[in-house]
Scaffold this motif. Structure first.
Motif, mmCIF file in Angstrom:
data_model
loop_
_atom_site.group_PDB
_atom_site.id
_atom_site.type_symbol
_atom_site.label_atom_id
_atom_site.label_comp_id
_atom_site.label_asym_id
_atom_site.label_seq_id
_atom_site.Cartn_x
_atom_site.Cartn_y
_atom_site.Cartn_z
ATOM 1 N N VAL A 122 0.839 -1.201 0.000
ATOM 2 C CA VAL A 122 0.000 0.000 0.000
ATOM 3 C C VAL A 122 0.871 1.247 0.000
ATOM 4 O O VAL A 122 0.588 2.220 -0.717
ATOM 5 C CB VAL A 122 -0.958 -0.018 1.209
ATOM 6 C CG1 VAL A 122 -1.691 1.310 1.349
ATOM 7 C CG2 VAL A 122 -1.958 -1.153 1.084
ATOM 8 N N ASP A 123 1.958 1.260 0.753
ATOM 9 C CA ASP A 123 2.873 2.410 0.780
ATOM 10 C C ASP A 123 3.463 2.669 -0.603
ATOM 11 O O ASP A 123 3.503 3.819 -1.074
ATOM 12 C CB ASP A 123 3.993 2.181 1.797
ATOM 13 C CG ASP A 123 3.498 2.251 3.231
ATOM 14 O OD1 ASP A 123 2.377 2.769 3.439
ATOM 15 O OD2 ASP A 123 4.231 1.786 4.132
ATOM 16 N N VAL A 124 3.911 1.631 -1.255
ATOM 17 C CA VAL A 124 4.499 1.785 -2.593
ATOM 18 C C VAL A 124 3.454 2.285 -3.580
ATOM 19 O O VAL A 124 3.725 3.172 -4.401
ATOM 20 C CB VAL A 124 5.119 0.451 -3.055
ATOM 21 C CG1 VAL A 124 5.499 0.512 -4.528
ATOM 22 C CG2 VAL A 124 6.334 0.109 -2.214
ATOM 23 N N MET A 125 2.243 1.780 -3.520
ATOM 24 C CA MET A 125 1.183 2.204 -4.435
ATOM 25 C C MET A 125 0.800 3.672 -4.204
ATOM 26 O O MET A 125 0.556 4.408 -5.161
ATOM 27 C CB MET A 125 -0.056 1.311 -4.277
ATOM 28 C CG MET A 125 0.173 -0.118 -4.724
ATOM 29 S SD MET A 125 0.837 -0.263 -6.397
ATOM 30 C CE MET A 125 -0.546 0.280 -7.341
ATOM 31 N N LEU A 126 0.768 4.117 -2.966
ATOM 32 C CA LEU A 126 0.460 5.523 -2.690
ATOM 33 C C LEU A 126 1.567 6.443 -3.201
ATOM 34 O O LEU A 126 1.290 7.519 -3.741
ATOM 35 C CB LEU A 126 0.225 5.736 -1.199
ATOM 36 C CG LEU A 126 -1.098 5.180 -0.660
ATOM 37 C CD1 LEU A 126 -1.152 5.337 0.854
ATOM 38 C CD2 LEU A 126 -2.272 5.866 -1.313
ATOM 39 N N VAL A 127 2.810 6.033 -3.062
ATOM 40 C CA VAL A 127 3.924 6.830 -3.591
ATOM 41 C C VAL A 127 3.830 6.907 -5.108
ATOM 42 O O VAL A 127 4.006 7.980 -5.710
ATOM 43 C CB VAL A 127 5.281 6.240 -3.133
ATOM 44 C CG1 VAL A 127 6.424 6.870 -3.901
ATOM 45 C CG2 VAL A 127 5.471 6.453 -1.642
ATOM 46 N N LEU A 128 3.538 5.800 -5.773
ATOM 47 C CA LEU A 128 3.384 5.810 -7.224
ATOM 48 C C LEU A 128 2.208 6.690 -7.660
ATOM 49 O O LEU A 128 2.300 7.389 -8.681
ATOM 50 C CB LEU A 128 3.202 4.382 -7.747
ATOM 51 C CG LEU A 128 4.445 3.498 -7.686
ATOM 52 C CD1 LEU A 128 4.093 2.085 -8.127
ATOM 53 C CD2 LEU A 128 5.551 4.064 -8.541
ATOM 54 N N LEU A 129 1.131 6.676 -6.907
ATOM 55 C CA LEU A 129 -0.016 7.523 -7.222
ATOM 56 C C LEU A 129 0.354 9.003 -7.120
ATOM 57 O O LEU A 129 -0.008 9.801 -7.990
ATOM 58 C CB LEU A 129 -1.186 7.202 -6.287
ATOM 59 C CG LEU A 129 -2.453 8.025 -6.506
ATOM 60 C CD1 LEU A 129 -3.043 7.723 -7.866
ATOM 61 C CD2 LEU A 129 -3.449 7.749 -5.400
ATOM 62 N N VAL A 130 1.059 9.390 -6.077
ATOM 63 C CA VAL A 130 1.489 10.786 -5.920
ATOM 64 C C VAL A 130 2.413 11.189 -7.063
ATOM 65 O O VAL A 130 2.272 12.276 -7.636
ATOM 66 C CB VAL A 130 2.156 10.993 -4.540
ATOM 67 C CG1 VAL A 130 2.844 12.343 -4.468
ATOM 68 C CG2 VAL A 130 1.129 10.853 -3.429
ATOM 69 N N ILE A 131 3.350 10.337 -7.434
ATOM 70 C CA ILE A 131 4.259 10.644 -8.541
ATOM 71 C C ILE A 131 3.470 10.802 -9.834
ATOM 72 O O ILE A 131 3.723 11.718 -10.621
ATOM 73 C CB ILE A 131 5.335 9.549 -8.666
ATOM 74 C CG1 ILE A 131 6.292 9.632 -7.481
ATOM 75 C CG2 ILE A 131 6.100 9.675 -9.983
ATOM 76 C CD1 ILE A 131 7.268 8.482 -7.400
ATOM 77 N N PHE A 132 2.497 9.939 -10.076
ATOM 78 C CA PHE A 132 1.671 10.038 -11.278
ATOM 79 C C PHE A 132 0.894 11.348 -11.317
ATOM 80 O O PHE A 132 0.828 12.015 -12.347
ATOM 81 C CB PHE A 132 0.706 8.858 -11.353
ATOM 82 C CG PHE A 132 -0.256 8.953 -12.488
ATOM 83 C CD1 PHE A 132 0.166 8.742 -13.789
ATOM 84 C CD2 PHE A 132 -1.583 9.279 -12.264
ATOM 85 C CE1 PHE A 132 -0.730 8.846 -14.847
ATOM 86 C CE2 PHE A 132 -2.478 9.379 -13.301
ATOM 87 C CZ PHE A 132 -2.053 9.166 -14.600
ATOM 88 N N ILE A 133 0.309 11.752 -10.215
ATOM 89 C CA ILE A 133 -0.472 12.990 -10.174
ATOM 90 C C ILE A 133 0.421 14.201 -10.440
ATOM 91 O O ILE A 133 0.047 15.101 -11.194
ATOM 92 C CB ILE A 133 -1.207 13.118 -8.820
ATOM 93 C CG1 ILE A 133 -2.316 12.078 -8.725
ATOM 94 C CG2 ILE A 133 -1.776 14.522 -8.627
ATOM 95 C CD1 ILE A 133 -2.957 11.975 -7.360
ATOM 96 N N VAL A 134 1.590 14.229 -9.857
ATOM 97 C CA VAL A 134 2.499 15.365 -10.054
ATOM 98 C C VAL A 134 2.986 15.433 -11.490
ATOM 99 O O VAL A 134 3.002 16.493 -12.110
ATOM 100 C CB VAL A 134 3.680 15.281 -9.054
ATOM 101 C CG1 VAL A 134 4.751 16.292 -9.392
ATOM 102 C CG2 VAL A 134 3.179 15.492 -7.636
#
Length: 140
Positions: free
Chosen positions: A20-32
């Motif tokens: 879940v931590d890795v997926m949230l980091v990837l989501l933030v990177i995608f949004i930015v």
């Protein structure tokens, strides 16, 4: 092996917290990065469509490869005259839009000099006239 640690080989549960931590980091990177990709590198001043019958005044500047620069169909001898005509047109219409149509062989510094003259005269909206690739290929 000590007697207190027994290795049965069976995994009783999966810890999903790191996933879940890795997926949230990837989501933030995608949004930015999505915001950066959508933002155009060159700001464009595109004309607006209106349903009214108001006529928009266009200050046409044609820059041929050889010959005199023409403003609204009339040749101008130099950039000082171009700026004077632009100042006069801005005085008549504060929302004046200038369209620069330069030949492909015109040096970049010449187009920038005309752009500077128009900005110095107070023209706030400047656009560049271009042909679509199909029309340019047909003209050759």
């Amino acid at each position: 092996m000590p007697s207190s640690q027994q290795d049965t080989g069976i995994i009783a549960g999966i810890n999903v917290t790191p996933l879940v931590d890795v997926m949230l980091v990837l989501l933030v990177i995608f949004i930015v990065t999505a915001k950066i990709i959508v933002t155009p590198a060159v700001p464009l001043d595109l004309p607006k469509a209106a349903k009214t019958e108001e006529v928009q005044v266009v200050f046409s500047v044609i820059v041929p490869e050889r010959g005199a620069v023409t403003v609204d169909g009339q040749p101008v001898p130099d950039d000082v005259s171009l700026a004077a005509q632009a100042r006069s047109a801005v005085g008549r219409d504060a929302d004046l839009r200038a369209v620069i149509q330069a030949d492909g062989g015109v040096p970049h510094r010449r187009v920038v000099a005309i752009l500077d003259a128009l900005r110095g005269a107070g023209v706030a909206h400047i656009a560049f006239g271009v042909l679509p690739e199909e029309a340019a290929a047909a003209a050759r």
